[in-house]
Structures are given as structure tokens and as C-alpha cells.
Design an enzyme around this catalytic site. Structure first.
Site, PDB file in Angstrom:
ATOM      1  N   GLY A   1      59.394  37.082 -32.912  1.00  0.00           N
ATOM      2  CA  GLY A   1      58.157  37.090 -33.981  1.00  0.00           C
ATOM      3  C   GLY A   1      57.660  35.724 -34.307  1.00  0.00           C
TER       4      GLY A   1
ATOM      5  N   ASP B   1      50.967  41.456 -37.170  1.00  0.00           N
ATOM      6  CA  ASP B   1      52.616  41.557 -36.808  1.00  0.00           C
ATOM      7  C   ASP B   1      53.279  40.543 -37.514  1.00  0.00           C
ATOM      8  OD1 ASP B   1      55.079  42.703 -35.835  1.00  0.00           O
ATOM      9  OD2 ASP B   1      54.506  42.119 -33.748  1.00  0.00           O
TER      10      ASP B   1
HETATM   11 ZN   LIG Z   1      56.314  45.834 -32.103  1.00  0.00          ZN
HETATM   12 ZN   LIG Z   2      56.099  44.368 -35.582  1.00  0.00          ZN
END
Ligand SMILES: [Zn+2]
Ligand SMILES: [Zn+2]
Length: 455
Positions: A348, A329
Site C-alpha cells: 500500500g 486506494d
Molecule cells: Zn484492494
Molecule cells: Zn484498498
């Protein structure tokens, strides 16, 4: 079925290499032994007893054969596969682009990646997919596959043109960054999937439960006074969508599992014979809500870091195969976007360049996971999207990662190949360094330390 090649990009010069006396480890090929490996014209041409192959530059198509002496110590494994990265193209090239993102992938030992569609504009149309694939063919240093959006604009209201997108090479579909909120909409997508194939990859989050929270709901969020996201925001959606997939005989892939309850829901779905798969990210396997106490925004991701009990359940799920593969990710954000108060920062962490080393350091060196199992789970994502799994065997295209398992380094000390630096592992001492990545038959990454290994 898809008409176009599923993956595009990668460097073009076929590799000519002699990897002498390396420890070849490929759990699928049932190899764990010292070998000489010759790559000629990008293919695995010879696989022989260590010390038996002689350098033969004259016979290499390029007229040069690079010799690397593993001294029985360097590890050669199938190149890793990441089914979940954000390359930020089009529209957010200040965070990442096809070139920088795939260089980061190669530096982490990944031979191919799958890019997410939450770009600007959203990847939800065949013309945009065509132009992105053209750009990847020119700029990507490892092959890239694309998952366009399930719903137009990720708005959750209208399905994208799934059949047309499949014709243009879509590996499947995802609204990642957002859940498919409506069960009826996901059911419709599963019905179209029956006609056009492709996996539906799902970011599971019930927004009526997550409600804009910025970390895991628990003791730490209470202490910090931050709005929390309960794990049921994820696990109830995993259970719902597994049931929908079972009912429609569809195929779904659960992205970035973060808690024990989700692992149980996936195990239950698999026990019923439903066609589900799942991934887990290094940060959820190695970090917990405790790491958020310092309010470091690189510890802010979606789904959030959870408890140690959740973390242990994820590790056990990965070991047992309930969770099929590791995904990073990889989510780049510019420094000025992350250098704001915790609650305002975007979610993130980047992860491509640290994934293997971080997992090796904390799970393999410590004896929690076998190295061969980690290698299997870091390559298993390909098959979930109907792609060939890289394998170390004769007469196949070389997709190989060369690793020095003893090398230690400080994450981020030499900067990043990624354009962004929001890494949750930055500053950590890691053990295990990728020295070289061969992707689709071409050398995609060569670490500076390789010249010291030399021949
Ligand atoms: Zn996600
Ligand atoms: Zn993602």
C-alpha cells in the site's frame, strides 16, 4: 434503500467566501470561464462575470466574508471524490484515523471519501457501522461513506447482514484487501443486492495465481528474484465477476484496475450492457514495475505496479470512459511496518495528498489528458455509489476545490496530513497545488500558501 444519510461528518461552520476572478472549470456544468463565485452560508449563492461582485461581509451570515482573488489564474473545480480509502479505524489508529485521514483528503482537494472495511475488527456488523458513523460525524473534516464487508470477517464464508447494514447507511459492500474467492458466494451477494441495493466493490485477485507474490510477475521480478503476481490473477477475476453480475443483473464496481487485460474485460462487459464500473489509482497510471527495482517498499502495493504497456492501457481506458473514475486506494502504514525487507513489507501507498498534483503533472502538463477530463474522472466516483456529484451551479451546497495549477512543490517536503508517510510519490517535483477545499458547504482545508494569494 438505505434509511440513514449516506455520508457523515464534515466541518460544521458554513463558509462565507467571495472567490473573485477564478477560472471555473466544471465539465458537467459546461463551464470553463473566469467568474466571481460567492459562497454564502455554505451555498453557491452567486456566479457572475469576473470582476462584477463586490465584497459584502456585512451580508454574510457569519458577519465575515473571506475574499480570495484568483487574478484570473486560480482554478475552481467541483471537489474531488475518492471512492476508495483506508482510514484504519477501528484498530489501527497508529496508521491513520478518521481525523487524520479526512484531513489528508481535504488537503488533496477531496470533498468526500468512502472508507474500506478491512479494519480491526472488520466492519461487518450494524452496531459497528453505527458507532463508526457516530465517530465520523464528530471527527471527520470531510463527509465519509462506508462500505462494510461482503462476507463476515472478510473470511469469504458467510455473507454479512447486508439488508441491516444498508438500513444503517452502508453505501454498498466490499471485501477489499481480499477477493471474494468463491463465485458462488459472490452470486449470493448479488442476489441479496437485488433486495437491498448498494454497489459491490471488488478487489480482484485469484489467490491461487497471486500466491503471496510481492510484485508484478515479469522481467523485473525475475531480475530481483522476487515472487511475482501475474496480471491474470486480476483479469480472470474481473471477467468472472463481470459475467456473474451480468447473469444476476447486479451492479459491481471493480477496484484499482492495474492491467490491460482487465481494461479489456471491463470494456467487454460494458459492451454487453452489464452494469459494471471501474476505478484506477494514480500509482498505476504513473508508475511501473521499473520503479520497484530499488526495492523501495513504498512502491509495494496491491495490485502491484505493472508494465508500461499496461499503464498506457489504463490511461487509454480512463480517457475512453471504460474506467469511470480515479480512486487513490490511500493505504497508510506506519514507518516501522514499511522499513523491513521488501518481501515482508505490507502492501500500500498513501495517495490522497498527491493524487491531483501527480496526475496533473504527468498527464495534463504533458498533454496526454485534458484537464477537464481529469476533473471529470476525479469527481465521477460519487454517482457510482448513488451520491450527488458535486457541481458548480447556483443554489447548491458548495463542494469546491481551489487549485493553483502553476505552483510547484516537492511531495512530502512539508510532511503529510496523513499519520503515515508511505507515499510512492514522495520526493517528486509536482505541479499543481490545492489551496482550499470546501466540503459540504464548509472550509475543510486551507493551504498556507493561500495567505500569500490573499486579497
Ligand atoms: Zn484492494
Ligand atoms: Zn484498498
Amino acid at each position: 434503500m438505505s434509511a440513514a444519510e449516506p455520508l457523515v461528518g464534515g466541518r460544521r461552520t458554513p463558509a462565507d467566501l467571495l472567490l473573485r476572478d477564478v477560472r471555473v472549470l466544471d465539465p458537467r456544468a459546461r463551464i470553463d470561464a473566469r467568474h466571481d463565485v460567492r459562497v454564502r452560508g455554505g451555498q453557491i449563492a452567486e456566479l457572475a462575470e469576473a470582476g462584477s461582485l463586490q465584497s459584502a461581509p456585512a451580508q454574510a451570515p457569519s458577519g465575515e466574508e473571506e475574499l480570495i482573488d484568483g487574478a484570473g489564474r486560480l482554478l475552481l473545480v467541483p471537489a474531488f471524490f475518492d471512492p476508495h480509502v483506508h482510514l484504519r479505524t477501528p484498530g489501527q489508529e497508529h496508521k491513520e484515523d478518521l481525523g487524520s485521514g479526512t484531513r489528508a483528503a481535504a488537503a488533496g482537494g477531496f470533498g468526500a471519501v468512502i472508507a474500506m472495511p478491512n479494519t480491526d475488527p472488520v466492519l461487518d456488523s450494524a452496531p459497528l457501522l453505527r458507532s463508526l458513523r457516530d465517530a465520523a460525524a464528530r471527527e471527520a473534516c470531510v463527509p465519509v461513506g462506508f462500505l462494510p464487508a461482503i462476507t463476515r470477517g472478510l473470511a469469504g464464508e458467510q455473507l454479512s447482514e447486508m439488508a441491516e447494514l444498508r438500513q444503517e447507511g452502508a453505501l454498498g459492500f466490499t471485501d477489499d484487501g481480499k477477493p471474494v474467492r468463491s463465485a458462488g458466494m459472490l452470486r449470493k451477494a448479488l442476489q441479496y443486492q437485488r433486495l437491498c441495493g448498494g454497489v459491490l466493490a471488488l478487489h480482484e485477485e485469484d489467490p491461487t495465481l497471486s500466491r503471496g507474490g510481492s510484485m508484478h510477475e515479469g522481467a523485473v521480478s525475475a531480475a530481483l528474484g522476487l515472487a511475482g503476481i501475474p496480471t491474470i490473477a486480476e483479469s480472470t477475476m474481473v471477467a468472472r465477476d463481470a459475467a456473474l453480475a451480468g447473469y444476476e443483473h447486479g451492479r459491481v464496481h471493480f477496484q484499482h484496475l492495474s492491467c490491460a487485460a482487465s481494461v479489456h474485460a471491463v470494456a467487454d462487459a460494458k459492451a454487453r450492457g452489464w452494469r459494471v464500473s471501474a476505478e484506477v489509482c494514480p500509482h498505476h497510471l504513473l508508475l511501473t514495475e521499473e520503479h520497484v527495482r530499488g526495492m523501495d517498499t513504498s512502491m509495494k502495493m496491491h495490485p502491484p505496479l505493472t508494465t508500461d504497456a499496461d499503464r498506457m492501457a489504463l490511461i487509454e481506458g480512463l480517457r475512453a470512459g471504460t474506467i469511470d473514475c480515479v480512486a487513490t486506494d490511500h493505504a497508510p502504514h506506519a514507518r516501522n511496518e514499511k522499513e523491513v525487507p521488501f518481501e515482508q513489507a505490507p502492501m500500500g501507498t498513501i495517495g490522497l495528498e498527491t493524487a491531483f498534483a501527480a496526475l496533473h503533472t504527468s498527464l495534463v502538463v504533458t498533454g496526454i489528458l485534458e484537464l477537464s477530463l481529469l476533473v471529470e474522472r476525479m469527481t465521477a466516483g460519487a454517482a457510482l455509489f448513488d451520491l450527488l456529484t458535486p457541481i458548480v451551479t447556483l443554489d447548491t451546497q458548495a463542494n469546491l476545490t481551489l487549485v493553483d495549477l502553476d505552483a510547484t512543490w516537492l511531495a512530502g517536503e512539508d510532511g503529510w496530513e496523513s499519520r503515515s508517510e508511505n507515499c510512492c510519490f514522495a520526493g517528486r517535483q509536482l505541479q499543481g497545488r490545492v489551496l482550499m477545499t470546501v466540503a459540504a458547504g464548509a472550509v475543510a482545508h486551507r493551504d498556507r500558501a493561500l495567505s500569500l494569494v490573499g486579497a
